[in-house]
Design a protein around this motif. Structure first.
Motif, PDB file in Angstrom:
ATOM      1  N   PRO A 131       6.718  -5.634   9.814  1.00  0.00           N
ATOM      2  CA  PRO A 131       5.562  -4.709   9.921  1.00  0.00           C
ATOM      3  C   PRO A 131       4.405  -5.361  10.862  1.00  0.00           C
ATOM      4  CG  PRO A 131       6.129  -4.518   7.609  1.00  0.00           C
ATOM      5  CD  PRO A 131       6.896  -5.765   8.272  1.00  0.00           C
ATOM      6  N   TRP A 162       2.142   5.820  14.682  1.00  0.00           N
ATOM      7  CA  TRP A 162       1.033   5.826  13.876  1.00  0.00           C
ATOM      8  C   TRP A 162       0.726   7.401  13.189  1.00  0.00           C
ATOM      9  CZ3 TRP A 162      -4.639   6.406  15.372  1.00  0.00           C
ATOM     10  CH2 TRP A 162      -4.775   6.829  16.476  1.00  0.00           C
ATOM     11  N   TYR A 192       4.600  10.726  12.040  1.00  0.00           N
ATOM     12  CA  TYR A 192       4.108   9.659  12.958  1.00  0.00           C
ATOM     13  C   TYR A 192       4.270  10.087  14.460  1.00  0.00           C
ATOM     14  CZ  TYR A 192       4.120   6.725   8.583  1.00  0.00           C
ATOM     15  OH  TYR A 192       3.972   6.386   7.336  1.00  0.00           O
ATOM     16  N   SER A 236      -1.912   4.569   9.146  1.00  0.00           N
ATOM     17  CA  SER A 236      -0.572   3.963   8.915  1.00  0.00           C
ATOM     18  C   SER A 236       0.300   3.637  10.097  1.00  0.00           C
ATOM     19  CB  SER A 236       0.303   4.995   7.842  1.00  0.00           C
ATOM     20  OG  SER A 236      -0.400   4.984   6.734  1.00  0.00           O
ATOM     21  N   ARG A 286       4.011   1.725  11.810  1.00  0.00           N
ATOM     22  CA  ARG A 286       5.281   1.302  11.946  1.00  0.00           C
ATOM     23  C   ARG A 286       5.751   0.984  13.137  1.00  0.00           C
ATOM     24  NH1 ARG A 286       9.333   6.516  10.347  1.00  0.00           N
ATOM     25  NH2 ARG A 286       9.036   7.551  12.340  1.00  0.00           N
ATOM     26  N   PHE A 304      13.007   1.637  12.269  1.00  0.00           N
ATOM     27  CA  PHE A 304      11.574   1.078  12.129  1.00  0.00           C
ATOM     28  C   PHE A 304      11.211   0.298  11.041  1.00  0.00           C
ATOM     29  CE2 PHE A 304      11.171   4.877  14.813  1.00  0.00           C
ATOM     30  CZ  PHE A 304      10.160   4.592  15.514  1.00  0.00           C
ATOM     31  N   SER A 305      10.311  -0.720  11.144  1.00  0.00           N
ATOM     32  CA  SER A 305      10.052  -1.400  10.028  1.00  0.00           C
ATOM     33  C   SER A 305       9.295  -0.859   8.882  1.00  0.00           C
ATOM     34  CB  SER A 305       8.729  -2.557  10.619  1.00  0.00           C
ATOM     35  OG  SER A 305       7.785  -1.909  10.849  1.00  0.00           O
ATOM     36  N   GLU A 306       8.855  -1.400   7.784  1.00  0.00           N
ATOM     37  CA  GLU A 306       8.083  -0.929   6.792  1.00  0.00           C
ATOM     38  C   GLU A 306       6.882  -0.268   7.150  1.00  0.00           C
ATOM     39  OE1 GLU A 306       7.970  -3.316   3.737  1.00  0.00           O
ATOM     40  OE2 GLU A 306      10.229  -3.666   3.425  1.00  0.00           O
ATOM     41  N   VAL A 307       6.079   0.727   6.708  1.00  0.00           N
ATOM     42  CA  VAL A 307       4.853   1.130   6.898  1.00  0.00           C
ATOM     43  C   VAL A 307       3.908   0.383   6.447  1.00  0.00           C
ATOM     44  CG1 VAL A 307       3.433   3.176   6.492  1.00  0.00           C
ATOM     45  CG2 VAL A 307       5.768   3.715   7.019  1.00  0.00           C
TER      46      VAL A 307
END
Length: 1241
Positions: free
Chosen positions: A395, A427, A436, A459, A461, A473-476
C-alpha cells in the motif's frame, strides 16, 4: 543507472550493523553478455555494503554510494540478504541492478517457503540468486549488531527466511499427521502377494540345489522396506503436505542401498541378480518432456522404462516388474548439476508442476522406483517459465500533507520478468462508499493529491502494470488531511496532588475532528517567582504529571492546543497547591530530674522542619529492655514533656518520640535509654537444715528472695546466735545458696537468720531458724606419761579427756620407733599399759586417743621415751675370708711397734697366711645397746679363747691343717659381756703339693719338649693335682706357659742356640705349692734348608755339568755343598764337596744311568758341621744310538733328553700347585651353580 530509481527506506535493506556479504562469483554461468561486464550495486544513505576482496579481506562501504562490481563472465555475483528480504536483478537501459526487497508476508503461510519470487527478464536467461543456509558461510559478526542478539529477532523474520524451492533435508517424523496424510508405513495386498511369490520361487530353487541350509529364512527384496506411497497426489503438488511427501519419498529411496548387501547375509545369489536386473530396468527411463509451459506451471510427461533387446532380437531375461512402477519428479533451480527437490511422486506418466516462479530456468528429471529398488535418474531437461504481470505492490504511504493536500509514495513490486511500465493509483474521493476511481496513471512512484477537504479521511489502493498485464491491487490504506487551528481547550483539572508533584488532566477541544493530530502545551507559573508562565509539557497526551515542585506552594496552570495549522489561545488560569510534607523527627528526648526506681520525667524539642504545617500532637513510645522488639504507647498530646510511671526498679527502658501534622507522621526520633535504679532485695525465707546435724557442724540451705529489688542478688549473709548469748555473729557471706557452719558446740541449740544483698545493699533479716547440734567425739587427750622398769620394759599411763556429751568407751594407744610410723598396741578402757620386748638405749614414741559413741577424739601429742643402756647384743653372722682376701690381709700393728720400725729405718715384709694353718673370719657388728663395744671374745672350743679389739675381722693362726673347729663370738662393752653367738663349724685346708722334677725329652733348633712328674701325657681337667709351667724372659720375669693337669708341654717358636729358663709349680684344692728350682735348657743350631733338584746338562758322551741353587750364610757360618752320584743301582758316592754351586763330572759311561743329588753343609766355628737334607735326585739317561743320525745329532738328542727330564722334574711342584688351584676353582663354580639353580630358583 536510471534516473528514476525508487529510494529504499532505511530498515528494508540491511542496516549498518548487519552488513551484506559478497561471496566470490560462481564457477560458470550461462548466457553471459561479453567477456566482462560492470554491475552497479546501490547503497542507500545510512546503510553499509560489505564485499570480499581477492585477498580474502572484507571491505565495508557506507552509503550513499554506487559500488561498481566487475563480472568476468557477465554473471551476477550472489548477494547474501538478511532474513525477510530477497534480492532481485533488474536491467534498465543495458545496466543491471541488484535490488533487495522485503518478501511478501502473504506468501508464507504456516512458515513454508514461498513459491512466487520475481524472476529475471526473459532475455537474460540468468538464474536468480537463491540464498541457501549451506551456501552462506556466516561470518562471526553477521548477527552481532542486532539488539538483543539472535534471541531478540522477530518471529516474522525467522519464519520468512525460506528461499524459494529450497526445502529442508530434515523432515520431522510427525510431519504426515500435521498435514493430514496417513503415515507411510503400510503394505498393500499386491506387495504381500509379490513377496509370497518370491519366497515360493526361492524354496523351489533350494530344493533343486540340495545344498542350501534347511532353516535359512526366505529371502525377500521387500524384507526391510515398505512399498511406495499409493496416496493420491494431485499432479505432484501437495500444498502444505509437499515437504512431508518428500520426506516419505526419501525414506523409500534409501532402501535399495540397504538391499544391495542382503546377499552377504546368507540369502541366495540368484535373488541379488534379479534385484540388479530390476534396478537396471528402472535405470533405462528416458528423459522427460516438458509441455504447456506457463508463467507459474508446466506439464511434464515421460515414458515407462523398457528392457533393451539382445543381438538375436529377444528381450534379455524377461523379468517383468512384480508391481506397477512409481515415479519421482525432481526439479532444480540452481543448474543442471544443482540440488534437486521432489515435486511429484506417483504411478502416473505425467505430472503438472505448479507454483513455479515466472521467468526462471528450471531443470527437471524423473526417476523410476519399484518397491524398495530405485533406478538411476534420467537425463535432466531444462525449461524457462514465462513472464507474467507484476506482484501486488505494498500500500502507498503518506510522505507529507496539509489540510488540502496529501503526498503519497510507494515502492515497486516484483516485475515477474517484465519491466513495470506504469502504476495505477485509485481512491474513494473521501466518500467512504467502497467505490474507487483512478487518480493517477504513470511510471512515477509518488503522487501529490490536491484540492482535498481539511480533516477528512481518504482511502487509496495501488496496482502495477507491465507488458504482461496489471497486477492485483494492494491493500486499502486510509489517510487523513489536516484541519484548522483548534479552539481554546477547557482549563486543566487536578487529578492527584503530592508533596512535590501535581497530576493534571484536560479535554480535547470539541470542535476538532478525531482524525486531526492535536498537540497540547501546558504552562505553569509559581506564585511569587516573577518569571510568568513557563511551558511544562508539550505533547499529544491529555494528562501530565508536573514534578520537582515545592511543598505547600500555590501554582497557576493553563493549557493551549495546536496542530499543523497553528496554536489556539490558552485556557483559563487555574490554581493548585501542593500538599505539605511530613515534619522531620523531633529532637532526641532528654531526662529531666533524677530517675526514680519507678518513674522518670522526659522532655523533647519540636522538630527543626515542620514540613509546611503545624505539629498537632506528639506521640511517646516506651519499650522494656534493650531489644526494642515491643513498643507501647504511653503518651499522645501537644505537650513536650511527660512522666513515665509504673516502672520496675533496676530495669532498662527505651523511649522515642514522633510528631503528627497535616503532612503526615514524622520519622522516629533517636532512642533514649533509661536505667531505673535498683533497691535492696526483700526478706528471705528462714534457712533450713540439710541432713542430720553434726556435733560441731550443721549444713544449711535457703532460697532466693521473692523480690530482688531490680538487681540480681549478689551475696547472702548468715548470722548465728549462741544458746547463752544474745549477740549474733556472721558465719557466712557469699553468693551460694547453702553453707556449712562449723565451730559449734556439741548438743547445743543455735538460732540462724538470713539476709540477701544486691548492688543497692542488704535487705532485712529473715525469721529465726533454731538447730540443735548432736553429740561429739571426746576432746583431745593430754600427753601420756612413761616409766622405764627395765631396758626392755616401759609403763605408759594417761588421763580421761572431756567426753562432749557421751562417755568414753575405750582408749587407743599407739607406739612406734618413729613419730610417723606408730601402730596401735592397746585398745581398751584402761588408763595405763605396759610395753615389753623393747630394745635398750632406743627412742620410742607414743600417743593416746579417746573414743565414744559419737566418734573418735583427736590423738594427744606424741611423747618421746628412751630406754636405758645394756650389754651388747649377740653377734648374728660369722663369715669365712676367701683365700684372696686372706693373702691381702694386713695384721694391725700397735703404735709403739710403728715407732720402733721408724727408728730401725726398715720395714718388715707382710706376713704370709696359709689357708692350711690359718682361718680368716669376719662378723657383723652387733648392737651395742647404748654403750660402745670394747672387745670381742672368740671361743675355739678346746683351745684358749682369743680376745681381740673392737674389730670385725681376725685371722686365727697356728692351726692344724685339714682340721675342723667350732667357733663362737661374744661382744663386750663397759656394762658387761653380751651373749655368745651361734656356733659355726670351720675347717682348715690341707697342705699344698711339692713341685715335680722338670726334664727335656726332645729338642730341636726351634722347639723344646718338657716333661715332669709321673703320669700320662694327657690327663683330664677334673684331676685334683694340676701344674703351672713358667718361662723366664729377658728381664728376669717368669711368664706362664701352661696351666693344667698334663705332664708334658712342647715349647715352640724358639731361637736356635739359645738358653731358656723354666720353673714349675703344683697346686690343688689346698692351694698353690712352692715353685721348683730354675731349670735351663739350650736349643741346638739349625741345619741348612733343603735344596731343590739340581740341573744336569750333558756336555759330551763322557761328561756332564751339574748345577744347583746357592744358600746364604747362616748367622755368619759359611755354607758348603756335597754332590753325590750313583751309577745304575749302586750306592751314592760323593763326587764333590765345596762352596761352588756347579760341578763338571767326567769319565761317564755312555750306556749307564746316573743319578745326582746335593745337600748343604753348615760349617760352625765352635761345633761340628751340620748337614742338611738331600735334594730330590736327577737322572741322566744314556744317549740313544741311531744310524741315520750323525754324532752331533746324537749328542744333541741326548742333551735334549736330559733337559726334558730335568724340565719335567723341575715343573712338578708348580704344576701340583696350579692343579690344586684349578680343582678348587672348579668345585667352587659347581657349588655356586647348584645353589643358584636349586635353591634360589
Amino acid at each position: 543507472m536510471a534516473d528514476h530509481t525508487p529510494p529504499l527506506e532505511s530498515g528494508q535493506l540491511l542496516s549498518s550493523e548487519l552488513p551484506i556479504l559478497a561471496s566470490p562469483p560462481p564457477p560458470a554461468m550461462v548466457n553471459g553478455e561479453g567477456p566482462q561486464q560492470v554491475i552497479l550495486v546501490q547503497v542507500n544513505p545510512g546503510e553499509a555494503f560489505t564485499i570480499r576482496r581477492e585477498d580474502g579481506q572484507f571491505q565495508c562501504i557506507t552509503g550513499p554510494a554506487q559500488v561498481p562490481m566487475m563480472s568476468p563472465n557477465g554473471s551476477v555475483p550472489p548477494i547474501y540478504v538478511p532474513p525477510g528480504y530477497v534480492s532481485q536483478i533488474i536491467e534498465e537501459n543495458g545496466v543491471r541492478r541488484v535490488l533487495v526487497l522485503p518478501q511478501q508476508p502473504e506468501f508464507h503461510p504456516g512458515g513454508h517457503s514461498p513459491l512466487h519470487h520475481p524472476p529475471p527478464p526473459p532475455h537474460a536467461h540468468l538464474p536468480a540468486f537463491i540464498p541457501h543456509p549451506a551456501m552462506m558461510p556466516p561470518p562471526p559478526h553477521l548477527y552481532t549488531g542486532m539488539a538483543g542478539g539472535v534471541g531478540d529477532m522477530s518471529s516474522q523474520y525467522i519464519s520468512q527466511y525460506h528461499p524459494a524451492h529450497i526445502y529442508s533435508e530434515q523432515v520431522s517424523a510427525d510431519s504426515h499427521s500435521q498435514h493430514g496424510r496417513p503415515p507411510f508405513v503400510h503394505r498393500d495386498d499386491r506387495t504381500n502377494k509379490t513377496r509370497e511369490r518370491l519366497q515360493n520361487k526361492l524354496k523351489d530353487r533350494q530344493a533343486g540345489g540340495g545344498g542350501q541350509v534347511k532353516d535359512s529364512p526366505p529371502p525377500s527384496p521387500q524384507k526391510t522396506c515398505n512399498s511406495p506411497p499409493t496416496t493420491d497426489i494431485h499432479n505432484g503438488i501437495g500444498g502444505k503436505g509437499l515437504e512431508a511427501e518428500q520426506g516419505q519419498l526419501r525414506h523409500a529411496v534409501a532402501c535399495p542401498d540397504k538391499q544391495t548387501g542382503k546377499g552377504k547375509n546368507g540369502e541366495s545369489g540368484e535373488l541379488d541378480k534379479e534385484a540388479q536386473a530390476l534396478q537396471a530396468l528402472l535405470s533405462t527411463i528416458s528423459k522427460p518432456v516438458v509441455s504447456d509451459i506457463q508463467a507459474r506451471g508446466a506439464v511434464v510427461s515421460w515414458s515407462a522404462p523398457t528392457r533393451p533387446e539382445s543381438e538375436n532380437g529377444n528381450v534379455e531375461n524377461d523379468c517383468s516388474p512384480p508391481e506397477p512402477l512409481s515415479y519421482e519428479v525432481s526439479v532444480s533451480v540452481s543448474g543442471k548439476d544443482g540440488k534437486y527437490q521432489s515435486m511429484y511422486c506417483g504411478e502416473e506418466l505425467s505430472a503438472t508442476l505448479e507454483d513455479l516462479r515466472p521467468a526462471t530456468d528450471y531443470h527437471v528429471r524423473v526417476q523410476a522406483m519399484c518397491n524398495c529398488l530405485q533406478g538411476s535418474p534420467s537425463e535432466a531437461v531444462s525449461f524457462t517459465t514465462l513472464s507474467c504481470e507484476p506482484d501486488p505492490p505494498n500500500p502507498p504511504r503518506k510522505a507529507s500533507g496539509t489540510k488540502n493536500t496529501l503526498v503519497l509514495q510507494w515502492k515497486a513490486p516484483c516485475d515477474n520478468g517484465s519491466k513495470i511500465q506504469n502504476y495505477i493509483l485509485q481512491w474513494d474521493e473521501g466518500k467512504g462508499t467502497g467505490i474507487y476511481e483512478q487518480c493517477y496513471y504513470g511510471p512515477q512512484k509518488q503522487y501529490r493529491v490536491t484540492k482535498l477537504s481539511p480533516a477528512s479521511r481518504y482511502s487509496f489502493r495501488l496496482a502495477a502494470k507491465n507488458d504482461m498485464g496489471v497486477s492485483e491491487f494492494s491493500e486499502v490504506v486510509d489517510l487523513f488531511t489536516s484541519c484548522s487551528v483548534p479552539l481554546p481547550p477547557f482549563p486543566p483539572e487536578l487529578e492527584m496532588a503530592g508533596v512535590t508533584w501535581l497530576c493534571l488532566k484536560w479535554q480535547r477541544p470539541t470542535s476538532s475532528p478525531k482524525e486531526d493530530d492535536i498537540y497540547y502545551i501546558l504552562e505553569m507559573e509559581e506564585e511569587g517567582s516573577g518569571y510568568g508562565f513557563q511551558p511544562s509539557y508539550d505533547g499529544d497526551e491529555l494528562t501530565c504529571t508536573v514534578r520537582n515542585l515545592h511543598r505547600s506552594t500555590k501554582y497557576k496552570f493553563r493549557v493551549a492546543a495546536y496542530n499543523s495549522e497553528g496554536k489556539s489561545n490558552p485556557s483559563q488560569v487555574v490554581e493548585f497547591i501542593t500538599n505539605p510534607d511530613r515534619p522531620s523527627c523531633p529532637c532526641r528526648p532528654v531526662i529531666r530530674g533524677r530517675v526514680l526506681p519507678n518513674s522518670f520525667k522526659m522532655a523533647w524539642e519540636p522538630p527543626k522542619e515542620n514540613g509546611g504545617a503545624e505539629v498537632t500532637k506528639y506521640v511517646v513510645e516506651l519499650s522494656e529492655g534493650l531489644s526494642g522488639l515491643s513498643w507501647g504507647l504511653v503518651y499522645s498530646g501537644p505537650a513536650m514533656e511527660h512522666v513515665c510511671e509504673g516502672l520496675k526498679p533496676g530495669c532498662s527502658y527505651q523511649t522515642r518520640v514522633y510528631c503528627m501534622s497535616e503532612g503526615g507522621q514524622s520519622p522516629l526520633s533517636e532512642t533514649l535509654q533509661v536505667q531505673t535504679p535498683a533497691v535492696p532485695p526483700g526478706p528471705c525465707q528462714p534457712p533450713r537444715l540439710v541432713g542430720k546435724p553434726k556435733a560441731r557442724e550443721v549444713q544449711l540451705r535457703w532460697g532466693p528472695p521473692q523480690v530482688d529489688g531490680g538487681s540480681p542478688v549478689s551475696c547472702y549473709s548468715v548470722e548465728v546466735c549462741g544458746p547463752q548469748s544474745e549477740e549474733s555473729r556472721e558465719v557466712y557471706q557469699g553468693p551460694e545458696l547453702d553453707c556449712s557452719v562449723g565451730g559449734l558446740m556439741p548438743g547445743k541449740t543455735y538460732s540462724f537468720r538470713l539476709k540477701a544483698a544486691n548492688k543497692a545493699g542488704f535487705g532485712p533479716l529473715s525469721e529465726r531458724c533454731e538447730v540443735t547440734t548432736g553429740p561429739g567425739a571426746p576432746e583431745q587427750c593430754k600427753s601420756p606419761s612413761t616409766t622405764c622398769k627395765s631396758p626392755s620394759c616401759v609403763v605408759v599411763s594417761w588421763e580421761a579427756p572431756p567426753c562432749n556429751g557421751a562417755p568414753v568407751t575405750e582408749f587407743r594407744l599407739e607406739w612406734g620407733a618413729a613419730e610417723g610410723s606408730m601402730q596401735t598396741c592397746y585398745t581398751g578402757p584402761g588408763l595405763s599399759h605396759e610395753m615389753k620386748g623393747l630394745l635398750p638405749a632406743n627412742n620410742y614414741f607414743c600417743r593416746v586417743q579417746a573414743v565414744n559413741v559419737a566418734g573418735v577424739g583427736l590423738f594427744s601429742e606424741a611423747v618421746l621415751c628412751q630406754t636405758p643402756c645394756s650389754v651388747p647384743a649377740a653377734v648374728s653372722n660369722i663369715y669365712v675370708l676367701k683365700e684372696s682376701e686372706l693373702l691381702r690381709y694386713e695384721t694391725p700393728v700397735d703404735a709403739d711397734e710403728d715407732e720402733e720400725e721408724e727408728e730401725d729405718g726398715c720395714s718388715r715384709p707382710p706376713p704370709v697366711y696359709s689357708p692350711s694353718t690359718c682361718l680368716g673370719i669376719c662378723w657383723d657388728h652387733p648392737c651395742d645397746h647404748g654403750s660402745e663395744i670394747t672387745s670381742y671374745l672368740i671361743d675355739l672350743g678346746e683351745r684358749q679363747p682369743v680376745v681381740v679389739g673392737p674389730v670385725t675381722k681376725h685371722i686365727i693362726q697356728h692351726l692344724q691343717p685339714d682340721t675342723s673347729y667350732r667357733i663362737r663370738i661374744q661382744a663386750l662393752n663397759s656394762l658387761g659381756a653380751g651373749p655368745f653367738s651361734h656356733t659355726f663349724k670351720l675347717k682348715t685346708k690341707p697342705l699344698p703339693p711339692q713341685p715335680p722334677r722338670l726334664e727335656c725329652t726332645a729338642f730341636s733348633h726351634q722347639t723344646l719338649r718338657l716333661k715332669w712328674g709321673d703320669g700320662p701325657a694327657k690327663a683330664a681337667t677334673s684331676d685334683a693335682l694340676q701344674y703351672q709351667l713358667q718361662m723366664g724372659d729377658k728381664s728376669g720375669r717368669f711368664i706362664s706357659l701352661y696351666k693344667g693337669p698334663c705332664h708334658t708341654h712342647k715349647v715352640q717358636r724358639l731361637n736356635e742356640s739359645t738358653s731358656y729358663t723354666f720353673r714349675i709349680q703344683a697346686f690343688n684344692e689346698a692351694g698353690e705349692g712352692p715353685f721348683s728350682n730354675v731349670y735351663t735348657f739350650t736349643t741346638p743350631r739349625s741345619p741348612p734348608a733343603p735344596l731343590k733338584a739340581p740341573k744336569v746338562e750333558r756336555l759330551d758322551d763322557n761328561s756332564c755339568e751339574v748345577t744347583w741353587e746357592a744358600l746364604l750364610p747362616m748367622k755368619g757360618d759359611p755354607v758348603i755343598y756335597t754332590l753325590q752320584c750313583m751309577m745304575g743301582n749302586s750306592e751314592f758316592k760323593q763326587a764333590y764337596k765345596g762352596a761352588a754351586t756347579s760341578f763338571h763330572v767326567q769319565n761317564l759311561q755312555p750306556s749307564s744311568d746316573y743319578r745326582f743329588r746335593v745337600c748343604a753343609i753348615r760349617q760352625c766355628q765352635d761345633a761340628p758341621e751340620l748337614s742338611g737334607p738331600y735334594s730330590p735326585t736327577v737322572t741322566l739317561t744314556p744317549q740313544r744310538s741311531d744310524v741315520a743320525l750323525s754324532g752331533s745329532a746324537a749328542g744333541s738328542g741326548s742333551r735334549t733328553g736330559a733337559e726334558s727330564n730335568r724340565a719335567r722334574q723341575s715343573l712338578t711342584d708348580e704344576q701340583c700347585a696350579f692343579l690344586l688351584l684349578m680343582v678348587f676353582a672348579v668345585i667352587a663354580i659347581l657349588i655356586a651353580f647348584v645353589i643358584q639353580y636349586f635353591v634360589i630358583k
